[in-house]
Write a protein that holds these residues in place. Structure first.
Motif: not given
Lengths: 122, 390
Positions: A69-73, A107-108, A115-116, A121-122
């Protein structure tokens, strides 16, 4: 090459577990101890250094869910600031921990990094 | 490598043969030669499936200095890999644990699936760039070690060029085909280890012959006499002994351990004990079995890992727990009785004039069979090395 500069999200020092060796740039009077069990997602106006402290705490506790969560933020903040390399740096950390836990966020995170063009690609 | 030992005398027929020369028990260089020619080149036991019971369980194992990683994947299958990251050679897993999804290297966080595939290479192309054209994940999965699980023993062939396990050991698989049924580990009391100051081969040699039983295990004389035993010898594969008079343990109320299902009549009072070369010792009975892995630590130190198994799940068969514990205690006593002789044979090999010893043509067939197999492995390896050198 590391995303640590004047606009860096995180302050880093010698004891940091984060992979950056640039000098700390944020105020030293930030609280060293933060309350536990707070939600990992911080309010938008929370200081970057607070996020950094939370990351260190999560690393020390090996709390992978919080690290995701923190690294996503952190990644989202850097995206907002238009620094895509820095964003992908943090998203990569979130991705690695999500991969380790097979977390719902995986997944997200895969989709965003793909995308970057930052992962196969999974 | 030290001097090459002479194996010609070992290869003689049993009446004229001598055992392996002293160096095979005392010389570190010969131990190293055997590690490659005997233990790595064949199917060696390195662990037990019961030690990775759940999907996602991983367990580091060191075998003759090689770091291995045993993993049970999400399908329940066991795989063995070199426990070394393909990036900078870091040890991946240092203690047994359960993993949800990936093995993450503690150094730079390269991640591998439970099937050993390389799944992530963070920052490999620079910060935030997780790919690089010269780092191809398909080429950099964990190095898989050939493995096969049989009777809960995890076998590996580190050299990678042995025959398939099921071909190599087809004869024994057929011999014990009736015992191909679920095994249930007996629990904590059914698991023990013995640290023995001996070369691993002496533990094999002692296990596979019955000649010593009346002298070393006098308690067996009352019901399992020497003449009640027979030799088992399969050239270049395994050897051991069988008994015609296995007697089941009985409890206070005459209860016995549950039998394995549908066994033929021979197993009513029969049992067999086989050394599956190189380092796995197995025993089967109508109501329990055991497996021993000999872990050679060095030339003169061996750990015996001993596990007992039953026909019923210990958790679901609580009223036989006392019997299982008694059975484990009895076996532990027998195995401990052997320590003095295997350590004594090790000490005896410091006698520099000992010439490998002789074999009784009547009683030592299984031991000679093992010596011949070791000699064959060594000669084959030496021949290969010579042809490479040439």
């Amino acid at each position: 090459m590391l995303p640590c500069n004047e606009s860096s999200l995180l302050s880093l020092n010698e004891s940091s577990v984060l992979p950056c060796s640039e000098p700390a740039v944020l105020p030293r009077n930030e609280p060293a101890e933060l309350p536990r069990n707070e939600p990992a997602e911080l309010p938008r106006n929370e200081k970057d250094s607070t996020l950094h402290q939370r990351m260190l705490q999560a690393h020390a506790a090996q709390d992978l869910n919080s690290l995701i969560a923190l690294y996503s933020t952190a990644g989202k903040r850097m995206e907002t600031r238009g620094d895509i390399d820095a964003a992908c740096f943090y998203l990569t950390h979130a991705y690695v921990y999500a991969l380790e836990l097979d977390a719902p966020e995986l997944t997200e995170l895969q989709t965003r990094l793909a995308a970057y063009g930052r992962i196969h690609t999974p | 490598m030290g001097k090459t030992t002479s194996l010609a005398a070992v290869r003689n027929e049993i009446g004229k043969a001598r055992g392996l020369p002293n160096e095979h028990y005392t010389d570190p260089a010969t131990f190293k030669e055997e590690a490659e020619a005997v233990l790595f080149a064949n199917w060696a036991g390195i662990g037990f499936g019961k030690d990775v019971p759940d999907n996602g369980d991983v367990r580091p194992v060191e075998f003759l200095g090689v770091p291995l990683l045993v993993m049970r994947n999400h399908d329940g299958d066991i795989g063995v890999f070199q426990n070394t990251c393909r990036h900078r050679g870091m040890i991946l897993v240092s203690e047994p644990k359960n993993l949800r999804n990936t093995v993450r290297c503690p150094y730079h966080s390269w991640c591998y699936s439970l099937e050993g595939e390389l799944k992530a290479t963070p920052h490999v192309g620079g910060p935030g760039h997780n790919t690089h054209e010269l780092i191809q994940p398909a080429e950099l999965g964990l190095i898989r070690i050939r493995s096969h699980v049989w009777r809960d023993v995890i076998f590996v062939n580190i050299s990678g060029d042995a025959q398939e396990f099921e071909e190599c050991h087809a004869d024994l698989l057929q011999r014990w085909q009736e015992f191909e049924q679920p095994l249930y580990h007996g629990g904590v009391a059914s698991s023990f280890r013995l640290d023995v100051k001996t070369n691993w081969k002496l533990a094999v040699e002692n296990y596979c012959e019955s000649y010593h039983l009346p002298w070393v295990h006098p308690g067996l004389n009352s019901y399992s006499k020497l003449e009640d035993h027979y030799d088992i010898q399969q050239p270049l594969q395994y050897s051991g002994q069988g008994t015609y008079v296995y007697r089941q343990l009985t409890g206070e109320y005459e209860q016995t351990l549950a039998d394995f299902g549908d066994l033929s009549e021979q197993w009513n009072t029969g049992a067999e004990y086989i050394a599956l070369y190189p380092n796995v010792l197995l025993g089967v009975h109508r109501d329990h079995s055991f497996a021993i892995i000999l872990e050679p630590l060095d030339c003169v130190n061996t750990v015996e890992h001993i596990e007992l198994y039953y026909a019923t799940d210990a958790d679901a068969d609580d009223n036989r727990s006392v019997l299982r514990e008694t059975n484990a205690r009895l076996w532990k006593t027998v195995f401990e009785e052997d320590i003095d002789v295997v350590e004594g044979m090790q000490k005896g090999r410091k006698g520099i004039l000992f010439d490998g010893g002789r074999f009784s043509p009547a009683m030592d067939g299984p031991t000679h069979n093992f010596h011949q197999w070791v000699a064959t492995c060594l000669e084959s390896s030496r021949a290969q090395r010579s042809s490479l050198d040439a």
